[in-house]
Design an enzyme around this catalytic site. Structure first.
Site, PDB file in Angstrom:
ATOM      1  N   HIS A   1     -40.663  32.080 -39.235  1.00 40.75           N
ATOM      2  CA  HIS A   1     -39.394  32.794 -39.203  1.00 40.75           C
ATOM      3  C   HIS A   1     -39.364  33.945 -40.204  1.00 40.75           C
ATOM      4  O   HIS A   1     -38.779  34.998 -39.934  1.00 40.75           O
ATOM      5  CB  HIS A   1     -38.259  31.809 -39.498  1.00 40.75           C
ATOM      6  CG  HIS A   1     -36.899  32.338 -39.215  1.00 40.75           C
ATOM      7  ND1 HIS A   1     -36.424  32.538 -37.934  1.00 40.75           N
ATOM      8  CD2 HIS A   1     -35.897  32.734 -40.042  1.00 40.75           C
ATOM      9  CE1 HIS A   1     -35.195  33.001 -37.988  1.00 40.75           C
ATOM     10  NE2 HIS A   1     -34.856  33.141 -39.255  1.00 40.75           N
TER      11      HIS A   1
ATOM     12  N   LYS B   1     -29.815  46.240 -34.985  1.00 44.96           N
ATOM     13  CA  LYS B   1     -30.814  45.175 -35.007  1.00 44.96           C
ATOM     14  C   LYS B   1     -30.321  44.002 -34.170  1.00 44.96           C
ATOM     15  O   LYS B   1     -29.116  43.789 -34.049  1.00 44.96           O
ATOM     16  CB  LYS B   1     -31.074  44.714 -36.446  1.00 44.96           C
ATOM     17  CG  LYS B   1     -32.278  43.778 -36.603  1.00 44.96           C
ATOM     18  CD  LYS B   1     -32.454  43.384 -38.060  1.00 44.96           C
ATOM     19  CE  LYS B   1     -33.672  42.495 -38.257  1.00 44.96           C
ATOM     20  NZ  LYS B   1     -33.804  42.046 -39.657  1.00 44.96           N
TER      21      LYS B   1
ATOM     22  N   GLU C   1     -31.153  39.706 -33.580  1.00 44.97           N
ATOM     23  CA  GLU C   1     -31.844  38.532 -34.103  1.00 44.97           C
ATOM     24  C   GLU C   1     -31.410  37.288 -33.346  1.00 44.97           C
ATOM     25  O   GLU C   1     -30.372  37.274 -32.683  1.00 44.97           O
ATOM     26  CB  GLU C   1     -31.567  38.342 -35.599  1.00 44.97           C
ATOM     27  CG  GLU C   1     -32.366  39.279 -36.477  1.00 44.97           C
ATOM     28  CD  GLU C   1     -32.435  38.818 -37.919  1.00 44.97           C
ATOM     29  OE1 GLU C   1     -31.588  37.998 -38.321  1.00 44.97           O
ATOM     30  OE2 GLU C   1     -33.333  39.287 -38.644  1.00 44.97           O
TER      31      GLU C   1
ATOM     32  N   HIS D   1     -30.545  33.041 -33.188  1.00 49.93           N
ATOM     33  CA  HIS D   1     -30.086  31.846 -33.893  1.00 49.93           C
ATOM     34  C   HIS D   1     -30.173  30.688 -32.906  1.00 49.93           C
ATOM     35  O   HIS D   1     -29.204  29.967 -32.663  1.00 49.93           O
ATOM     36  CB  HIS D   1     -28.672  32.033 -34.441  1.00 49.93           C
ATOM     37  CG  HIS D   1     -28.574  31.736 -35.906  1.00 49.93           C
ATOM     38  ND1 HIS D   1     -27.528  31.083 -36.485  1.00 49.93           N
ATOM     39  CD2 HIS D   1     -29.448  31.992 -36.923  1.00 49.93           C
ATOM     40  CE1 HIS D   1     -27.737  30.959 -37.789  1.00 49.93           C
ATOM     41  NE2 HIS D   1     -28.893  31.504 -38.082  1.00 49.93           N
TER      42      HIS D   1
ATOM     43  N   ASN E   1     -35.789  44.449 -30.709  1.00 54.40           N
ATOM     44  CA  ASN E   1     -36.146  43.372 -29.773  1.00 54.40           C
ATOM     45  C   ASN E   1     -36.004  42.001 -30.412  1.00 54.40           C
ATOM     46  O   ASN E   1     -36.115  41.841 -31.620  1.00 54.40           O
ATOM     47  CB  ASN E   1     -37.568  43.558 -29.228  1.00 54.40           C
ATOM     48  CG  ASN E   1     -38.614  43.649 -30.335  1.00 54.40           C
ATOM     49  OD1 ASN E   1     -38.575  42.936 -31.317  1.00 54.40           O
ATOM     50  ND2 ASN E   1     -39.567  44.544 -30.159  1.00 54.40           N
TER      51      ASN E   1
END
Length: 744
Positions: A50, A93, A95, A97, A501
């Site tokens: 990660h 950006k 991301e 989760h 991405n």
């Protein structure tokens, strides 16, 4: 170095923390001794997949990172930054989760939203838009319904309270996501060029502050948790899921932007994965300095927290700030005004090491650069193996499928399918109206559109990925994901400028999964180079698979593309809805005898193995250039790309907003089911008023594209080759309510 009453850890301890034996030996070499438990914990999170991207960084470096508008390249800061003119820059950006959301969907999704927004405003940008891409399993399963409701409520509650509109997104359902949903959150912000704050540390003696929320035990080893498979035992790791407070984040946003404007901030970074550990080491490594940190000074929510708990906590709404010495009072006053913790916990040193103290004792002493991506963190090449299913999929031909006699039944099946039907139940829980024109309004565009105040410009924003395509052919499918994101922006009147991405894959140690990853990176890179959309950064999320009875079941490879485009003149914004009865309907691009990987083939015929749909990158580029030119010349009234569900669904979605209809003719050389429901790429449906027909045709001669006059807009009924398919209102009723009905 071991601390009081602490035994030196063995490899057995390292293994439990997710480290391999060679990595454990390397740590000992770096330190020149055996690490203590706190130090081993630090390395375990910083060298986790990660944080370190150890199984992906070599391939990520092959993606295009440079472009004329780039101000900050991938990996240089918390998010990418691009010049959009007028002295402004866009910061964005995306991301994931995923793992937290699989275990605790509400907090998992909510804290994903909070984390990605912090990446944006830590750089000095004010967030103006959010997007999300969600994947769930079979909608008929009780667990899926629970996950959907929790994730959507988590995103909505956090985003609405934080006060930034959610302007676009996507929601898909496939069985492969039954146990491992994907929750990808994107944030977009604006700042003035020259006012960016950097995530760095320098200046010996400069004080180091922790600001925002107190530190608790939530999220400890969250980065490690995100770097392993989901198993039946994962629910026992609920403490690894952070708890968010959007109202605290709103205060932190305002305080952060205010303190950055003072000029007193040397460097600032949010505390996401690995918390204090990550922010102290990454900032020190970037600035080629070190830090001394006193953990006793960190505000905590629980008494008696151990050093490794404080260091690895992923409690939300926290920042690390390095302040110019002598300006401490100025900074303190701002955070006091916003009623936020602001505690000096250390200072900058010239050692390039980060040293952590507690109760007067040195509890960890680590070299910053050796912990981080691009420094000493390991980088691996993994084995690849083409999976057997790939060759099987290539054997498919359309002749294997008997064409249905009742195409109206197929049309209704697709309109009511949860992958195609309206996501109204989702977006009505989001605040999506502030300063935006997007899919939730009466004037929808293919992309979310956000006005740029004080200019005549707007941003066009999109998130896209058809994971079924990527599973069928990773290289082609990933190129299509980039292309569709660009197509949506073009259909809204924008010019694509860059992408971020979120690469969601299974276990990288599985050679077949890594084969998918390698192919997807190649396809993505090819498409980004074609559209001149450099990759500004993003996120790799491996280990998205479920271990059941010893058998790993990875999700479909899902490289989600978040794309930003610019509408230079807001008068050129284009919407997807038909405007007037008798307007002419044209297809830009070529229809093909292709149903491969379509929703029609997958859900109606239950055929799961087939190639990716037809795609040619040059053809795609030409179609997009042609349509953008038509929009700028004011020659078309609507534009909507052909994607999920094929041409029929595209026409239906253009007809429904105004309760209009359409009458079209199919192509005698193409099977009617392929013409209506196939998903071959590089096609856009436009409508024009008849008086502009000659100008429209003249303009198209400048481009090497196929185009077809399909028919015309009607007053509410659908005709295919003069056969009535019924009223648009019949389809709309089912289309609008299908998802909500399934979730009851």
């Amino acid at each position: 170095m071991t601390t009081t009453l602490e035994k030196a850890p063995t490899f057995d301890t390292a293994k439990k923390l997710g480290l391999t034996e060679p990595e454990f030996e390397r740590i000992k070499e770096i330190l020149g001794r055996t690490p203590n438990f706190t130090e081993l914990s630090i390395f375990s999170v910083m060298w986790s997949e990660h944080c370190s991207y150890k199984n992906s960084i070599k391939l990520l470096k092959t993606l295009p990172r440079k472009g004329g508008r780039m101000l900050v390249e991938a990996g240089e800061e918390n998010a990418g930054l691009m010049d959009i003119g007028n002295g402004l820059a866009v910061c964005f950006k995306i991301e994931s989760h995923n793992h937290p959301s699989a275990i605790e969907p509400y907090q998992g999704a909510a804290t994903g939203v909070g984390g990605i927004n912090r990446d944006i405003f830590t750089m000095g940008a004010r967030p103006i838009a959010q997007l999300n891409s969600l994947r769930f399993g079979n909608i008929d399963l009780a667990k899926t319904k629970w996950l959907v409701k929790g994730v959507v409520k988590g995103i909505g509650d956090y985003g609405n309270a934080f006060g930034v509109p959610i302007v676009a997104g996507e929601v898909y359902f496939e069985d492969c996501y039954n146990e491992n949903p994907l929750v990808n959150a994107m944030s977009v912000g604006i700042l003035k060029i020259g006012e960016m704050a950097s995530a760095t540390s320098k200046g010996v003696g400069n004080p180091v502050y922790i600001v925002g929320s107190a530190t608790g035990k939530d999220g400890i080893h969250g980065a490690t948790f995100a770097s392993e498979d989901i198993t039946e035992a994962s629910s026992e790791k609920i403490p690894a899921v952070q708890v968010g407070d959007p109202f605290q984040e709103k205060l932190l946003l305002e305080a952060t932007l205010e303190v950055i404007k003072t000029g007193a901030v040397v460097g600032i970074q949010d505390m996401g994965a690995a918390g204090i550990t990550c922010s102290t080491t990454e900032m020190s490594a970037r600035g080629k300095h070190g830090m001394k940190i006193d953990l006793n000074k960190v505000p905590t929510r629980q008494a008696g927290m151990k050093p490794f708990e404080i260091l690895l906590s992923e409690s939300q709404e926290r920042m690390l700030i390095v302040v110019e010495k002598g300006r401490e009072k100025e900074v303190q006053q701002i955070f006091d005004k916003w009623d936020l913790n602001c505690e000096q916990i250390g200072e900058v040193t010239n050692t390039e090491r980060v040293q952590f103290f507690m109760d007067g004792e040195l509890v960890a002493d680590v070299p910053a650069d050796d912990l981080v991506l691009g420094g000493g963190a390991p980088q691996y090449d993994r084995e690849v193996k083409e999976p057997a299913y790939y060759k099987e999929a290539q054997k498919f031909t359309i002749d294997q499928i008997q064409e249905p006699t009742n195409l109206k039944e197929v049309a209704m099946h697709l309109a009511l399918h949860v992958n195609i039907a309206s996501k109204r139940w989702v977006y009505e829980q989001y605040d999506s109206m502030v300063g935006t024109i997007n899919k939730t309004t009466n004037h929808p565009s293919d992309a979310g559109v956000v006005n740029l105040k004080g200019t005549n410009k707007a941003l066009a924003l999109s998130v896209d990925c058809n994971s079924r395509y990527v599973f069928s052919d990773p290289e082609v499918g990933a190129a299509i994901a980039v292309s569709e994101a660009a197509r949506n922006i073009v259909c809204s009147g924008g010019e694509p400028i860059g992408i971020t991405n979120c690469l969601n894959f299974g276990n990288p140690y599985n050679p077949e999964v890594y084969w998918q990853f390698v192919g997807a990176i190649k396809g993505m890179g090819n498409a980004c180079r074609k559209f001149n959309t450099p990759v500004t950064g993003g996120n790799v999320s491996f280990y998205n698979q479920t271990a059941k009875a010893g058998v790993a079941e990875p999700v479909y490879p899902t490289p989600t593309i978040g794309m930003v485009g610019i509408i230079e003149d807001k008068n050129h914004q284009m919407t997807l809805n038909f405007k007037e009865k008798f307007d002419l309907i044209f297809l830009i691009g070529q229809a093909r005898n292709d149903i491969a990987s379509s929703q029609y083939l997958s859900s109606y015929h239950k055929t799961k193995l087939s190639p990716a749909p037809y795609f040619d990158l040059e053809e795609e580029s030409q179609v997009q250039q042609a349509v953008l030119s038509l929009i700028k010349k004011g020659l078309i009234s609507s534009a909507h790309d052909v994607s999920d569900g094929g041409l029929f669904i595209t026409l239906l979605e253009s007809a429904m907003p105004g309760n209009l209809g359409f009458s079209i003719s199919t192509d005698a050389e193409i099977r009617k089911d392929a013409f209506l429901f196939g998903e071959s790429q590089s096609r856009i449906v436009v409508s024009i008023s008849e008086e502009k027909l000659d100008q429209f045709l003249d303009a198209l001669t400048e481009f090497d594209v196929e185009f077809t006059n399909l028919g015309e807009v009607t007053d509410g009924e659908i005709f295919i080759d003069d056969e009535s398919f019924g009223k648009v209102s019949e389809f709309k009723k089912g289309y609008d309510g299908a998802l909500e009905e399934k979730l009851k």
